[in-house]
Design a protein around this motif. Structure first.
Motif, PDB file in Angstrom:
ATOM      1  N   ASN A  68      17.374-102.122  -7.445  1.00  0.00           N
ATOM      2  CA  ASN A  68      17.363-100.795  -8.063  1.00  0.00           C
ATOM      3  C   ASN A  68      16.268 -99.910  -7.513  1.00  0.00           C
ATOM      4  OD1 ASN A  68      17.728-103.013 -10.661  1.00  0.00           O
ATOM      5  ND2 ASN A  68      19.454-101.718 -10.066  1.00  0.00           N
ATOM      6  N   MET A  69      15.123-100.514  -7.179  1.00  0.00           N
ATOM      7  CA  MET A  69      14.018 -99.778  -6.581  1.00  0.00           C
ATOM      8  C   MET A  69      13.756-100.319  -5.180  1.00  0.00           C
ATOM      9  SD  MET A  69      11.230 -99.243  -9.618  1.00  0.00           S
ATOM     10  CE  MET A  69      11.658 -98.346 -11.123  1.00  0.00           C
ATOM     11  N   ASP A  70      13.727 -99.396  -4.236  1.00  0.00           N
ATOM     12  CA  ASP A  70      13.525 -99.771  -2.838  1.00  0.00           C
ATOM     13  C   ASP A  70      12.254 -99.102  -2.334  1.00  0.00           C
ATOM     14  OD1 ASP A  70      13.679-100.519  -0.226  1.00  0.00           O
ATOM     15  OD2 ASP A  70      15.489 -99.364   0.244  1.00  0.00           O
ATOM     16  N   PHE A  71      11.226 -99.922  -2.044  1.00  0.00           N
ATOM     17  CA  PHE A  71       9.940 -99.384  -1.586  1.00  0.00           C
ATOM     18  C   PHE A  71       9.933 -99.260  -0.063  1.00  0.00           C
ATOM     19  CE2 PHE A  71       9.100-101.227  -5.707  1.00  0.00           C
ATOM     20  CZ  PHE A  71       8.294-100.275  -6.311  1.00  0.00           C
ATOM     21  N   SER A  72       9.252 -98.211   0.405  1.00  0.00           N
ATOM     22  CA  SER A  72       9.175 -97.960   1.834  1.00  0.00           C
ATOM     23  C   SER A  72       7.865 -97.246   2.141  1.00  0.00           C
ATOM     24  CB  SER A  72      10.365 -97.099   2.293  1.00  0.00           C
ATOM     25  OG  SER A  72      10.419 -97.006   3.704  1.00  0.00           O
ATOM     26  N   ALA A  73       7.418 -97.347   3.395  1.00  0.00           N
ATOM     27  CA  ALA A  73       6.193 -96.666   3.830  1.00  0.00           C
ATOM     28  C   ALA A  73       6.389 -96.189   5.256  1.00  0.00           C
ATOM     29  CB  ALA A  73       4.987 -97.592   3.731  1.00  0.00           C
ATOM     30  N   ASP A  74       5.847 -95.024   5.548  1.00  0.00           N
ATOM     31  CA  ASP A  74       5.944 -94.482   6.899  1.00  0.00           C
ATOM     32  C   ASP A  74       4.659 -93.749   7.267  1.00  0.00           C
ATOM     33  OD1 ASP A  74       6.032 -92.136   5.464  1.00  0.00           O
ATOM     34  OD2 ASP A  74       8.009 -91.507   6.167  1.00  0.00           O
ATOM     35  N   GLU A  75       4.734 -92.880   8.281  1.00  0.00           N
ATOM     36  CA  GLU A  75       3.567 -92.152   8.741  1.00  0.00           C
ATOM     37  C   GLU A  75       3.010 -91.214   7.670  1.00  0.00           C
ATOM     38  OE1 GLU A  75       6.077 -93.308  12.240  1.00  0.00           O
ATOM     39  OE2 GLU A  75       6.434 -92.487  10.240  1.00  0.00           O
ATOM     40  N   LEU A  97      15.112-104.374   4.365  1.00  0.00           N
ATOM     41  CA  LEU A  97      15.040-103.632   5.621  1.00  0.00           C
ATOM     42  C   LEU A  97      14.027-102.516   5.436  1.00  0.00           C
ATOM     43  CD1 LEU A  97      16.250-103.101   8.501  1.00  0.00           C
ATOM     44  CD2 LEU A  97      17.754-101.439   7.396  1.00  0.00           C
ATOM     45  N   HIS A  98      12.965-102.539   6.226  1.00  0.00           N
ATOM     46  CA  HIS A  98      11.964-101.487   6.114  1.00  0.00           C
ATOM     47  C   HIS A  98      11.343-101.196   7.470  1.00  0.00           C
ATOM     48  CE1 HIS A  98       9.519-105.170   5.640  1.00  0.00           C
ATOM     49  NE2 HIS A  98       8.578-104.481   6.253  1.00  0.00           N
ATOM     50  N   TYR A  99      10.852 -99.983   7.598  1.00  0.00           N
ATOM     51  CA  TYR A  99      10.221 -99.487   8.825  1.00  0.00           C
ATOM     52  C   TYR A  99       8.709 -99.622   8.696  1.00  0.00           C
ATOM     53  CZ  TYR A  99       8.389 -95.818  11.974  1.00  0.00           C
ATOM     54  OH  TYR A  99       7.686 -95.110  12.910  1.00  0.00           O
ATOM     55  N   ASN A 100       8.071 -99.994   9.826  1.00  0.00           N
ATOM     56  CA  ASN A 100       6.610-100.089   9.829  1.00  0.00           C
ATOM     57  C   ASN A 100       6.055 -99.098  10.850  1.00  0.00           C
ATOM     58  OD1 ASN A 100       3.826-100.991  10.389  1.00  0.00           O
ATOM     59  ND2 ASN A 100       4.371-102.715   9.075  1.00  0.00           N
ATOM     60  N   ALA A 105      18.217 -98.819   2.889  1.00  0.00           N
ATOM     61  CA  ALA A 105      17.659 -97.537   3.324  1.00  0.00           C
ATOM     62  C   ALA A 105      16.181 -97.722   3.629  1.00  0.00           C
ATOM     63  CB  ALA A 105      17.865 -96.460   2.259  1.00  0.00           C
ATOM     64  N   PHE A 106      15.635 -96.820   4.441  1.00  0.00           N
ATOM     65  CA  PHE A 106      14.214 -96.873   4.763  1.00  0.00           C
ATOM     66  C   PHE A 106      13.738 -95.469   5.117  1.00  0.00           C
ATOM     67  CE2 PHE A 106      16.533 -97.595   8.687  1.00  0.00           C
ATOM     68  CZ  PHE A 106      15.895 -96.784   9.612  1.00  0.00           C
ATOM     69  N   MET A 107      12.405 -95.284   5.087  1.00  0.00           N
ATOM     70  CA  MET A 107      11.787 -94.004   5.420  1.00  0.00           C
ATOM     71  C   MET A 107      11.084 -94.102   6.769  1.00  0.00           C
ATOM     72  SD  MET A 107      12.486 -92.045   2.791  1.00  0.00           S
ATOM     73  CE  MET A 107      11.414 -90.644   3.166  1.00  0.00           C
ATOM     74  N   ALA A 108      11.160 -93.023   7.564  1.00  0.00           N
ATOM     75  CA  ALA A 108      10.436 -92.929   8.834  1.00  0.00           C
ATOM     76  C   ALA A 108      10.133 -91.460   9.080  1.00  0.00           C
ATOM     77  CB  ALA A 108      11.247 -93.516   9.985  1.00  0.00           C
ATOM     78  N   CYS A 109       8.852 -91.127   9.154  1.00  0.00           N
ATOM     79  CA  CYS A 109       8.411 -89.744   9.370  1.00  0.00           C
ATOM     80  C   CYS A 109       8.982 -88.796   8.319  1.00  0.00           C
ATOM     81  CB  CYS A 109       8.791 -89.275  10.774  1.00  0.00           C
ATOM     82  SG  CYS A 109       7.636 -89.848  12.034  1.00  0.00           S
TER      83      CYS A 109
END
Length: 453
Positions: free
Chosen positions: A328-335, A427-430, A379-383
């Motif tokens: 239900n909650m998807d954590f992500s980190a980007d620049e 699935l996440h972006y670093n 899903a993931f976040m990038a920039c």
């Protein structure tokens, strides 16, 4: 030529036969008084000392060049001999495995075939870079073929385990990573977001089966800290279980210890702090994950071992990704920082992007998208851009949607990339290395991300 008188001999002197003195530049005769006369004729041309000096310098330069090339060749041969030795040692270990298979447990053999194919790619890249047809390359290929045959034979033994060669594959994996870095596009100013978006996703790098060596641990995640603190830049994390519940996390000081399953720390979540969903990340030495009761976002500070949580009143527990329940909650980190994605009742099943204030651990802003969460794989976040994925077939995934939080614009995309297994739960972006980290049905998998300039 100039005649030079060399010797005069009286008749009483020892007589030397004339024919012994005759040559192209020497003559002998008898004078009027009966004495023997010898004449030597020397050429008028001056000795070419300058040409000899030039020839000596050229010879010296050639010797230096030969030494340089020989040193290069010794270096190349040494490198290749090192690879050949490692393969030879690995062959010995596999032979030992054949003779005592009952000492080992079961491990997935398909992964070993993939690793051997990666070794073959490494050899090809070395061969191309050296532009060489050395027989040492042929020896490496023969070793790889032999090991592949042995692995195929060992697959018939249910109780066989190839853990005995994990050290060898750990070294090989590092070489493959270094080789891949040399052939990838140089990434300058890696945290700079002056680009238009993702252009392509590289081929999957299958690292290995999870640290439990159990393909049944299908629900989990792995990766690196997206904002590492000093001294922990090389740290990796891992957590997995046979269901979607989250009970513990493992930390590894570096990549090699991850491969060797040598954990730096093991965090058991205490009663009341268990989680679900497996869409967690590590950011600034803190793990962010979905809390069970109450339904909320939770964090664990890995330095202080302090727990905290925040309830998002509008977040719904009714919507998850297509591959796994309770995500239900998807954590992500980007620049740009830390994010969480969820669905609200008002969004009617569509993903909402929320920016997390790291200090207050609250939501500072929200964006509504038109991407239905239940149709997305992840899903993931990038920039500052959210990318949503979905399945194309059993071995292919697609980035089909993007939403830019800076411009509030959305795009429909079709960026395909390969999967090792059909389903994945994390699935996440670093941003530190511009890679995607995927937990693919029990396996560690990573991808290089290529951005459009």
């Amino acid at each position: 030529m100039l005649p030079i008188l060399l010797l005069l001999l009286s008749p009483a002197s020892a007589w030397i036969p004339v024919h012994e003195w005759e040559s192209g530049n020497v003559t002998a005769s008898v004078g009027e008084s009966g004495q023997c006369v010898c004449h030597v004729y020397l050429p008028e041309i001056t000795f070419p000392a300058d040409r000899v000096e030039h020839m000596q310098q050229v010879s010296h330069d050639l010797i230096l060049e030969v030494d340089i090339q020989m040193n290069k060749m010794i270096s190349y041969v040494g490198t290749l001999e090192g690879y050949l030795k490692e393969l030879s040692d690995l062959t010995v270990r596999v032979s030992m495995l054949e003779s005592s298979a009952d000492k080992y447990i079961k491990l997935d053999f398909e992964l070993l075939r993939i690793e051997l194919r990666e070794f073959e790619v490494l050899v090809s890249q070395l061969k191309d870079s050296l532009n060489s047809t050395s027989p040492m390359f042929d020896s490496l290929y023969i070793e790889i073929c032999n090991m592949t045959l042995i692995v195929n034979q060992l697959e018939t033994f249910d109780k066989s385990n190839l853990e005995v060669i994990r050290l060898e594959f750990a070294k090989l994996q590092k070489k493959l990573e270094e080789c891949q870095k040399d052939h990838d596009v140089i990434k300058t100013d890696i945290r700079n977001c002056n680009r238009t978006g993702i252009m392509s996703i590289g081929k999957p790098m299958v690292v290995q089966l999870n640290s439990h060596l159990n393909a049944g641990y299908q629900y989990g995640g792995w990766g690196k800290d997206s904002k590492p603190v000093r001294g922990y830049e090389s740290m990796y994390f891992y957590g997995a279980y046979t269901s979607y519940y989250i009970y513990d996390f493992y930390l590894y000081s570096n990549y090699e210890n991850l491969i060797l399953r040598s954990a730096l720390k093991h965090h058991d979540l205490p009663s009341g702090w268990e989680g679900t969903g497996n869409n967690y990340i590590v950011h600034s030495n803190t793990i962010y994950y979905q809390h069970n009761t109450p339904f909320s976002m939770s964090k664990l500070n890995l330095t202080t071992a302090k727990y905290d949580y925040r309830v998002i009143p509008s977040a719904s527990e009714s919507f998850s990704y297509s591959y796994s329940p309770h995500q239900n909650m998807d954590f992500s980190a980007d620049e740009n920082g830390l994010w969480v994605m969820y669905v609200t009742e008002a969004s009617k099943g569509k993903i909402v992007i929320a920016k997390i204030d790291e200090k207050s651990f609250g939501i500072e802003n929200e964006w509504s998208t038109t991407a239905y969460k239940q149709l997305a794989g992840n899903a993931f976040m990038a920039c500052g851009v959210m990318y949503a994925t979905r399945s194309v077939d059993l071995t292919t995934e697609e980035i089909f949607y993007a939403y830019d939080t800076r411009t509030n614009e959305e795009k429909h995309l079709s960026i395909h990339f390969s999967k090792f297994q059909e389903k994945y739960t994390n699935l996440h972006y670093n941003p530190t290395d511009q890679k995607l980290y995927m937990y693919n049905n029990g396996y560690y998998v990573s991808y290089n991300v290529r951005f459009d300039k």
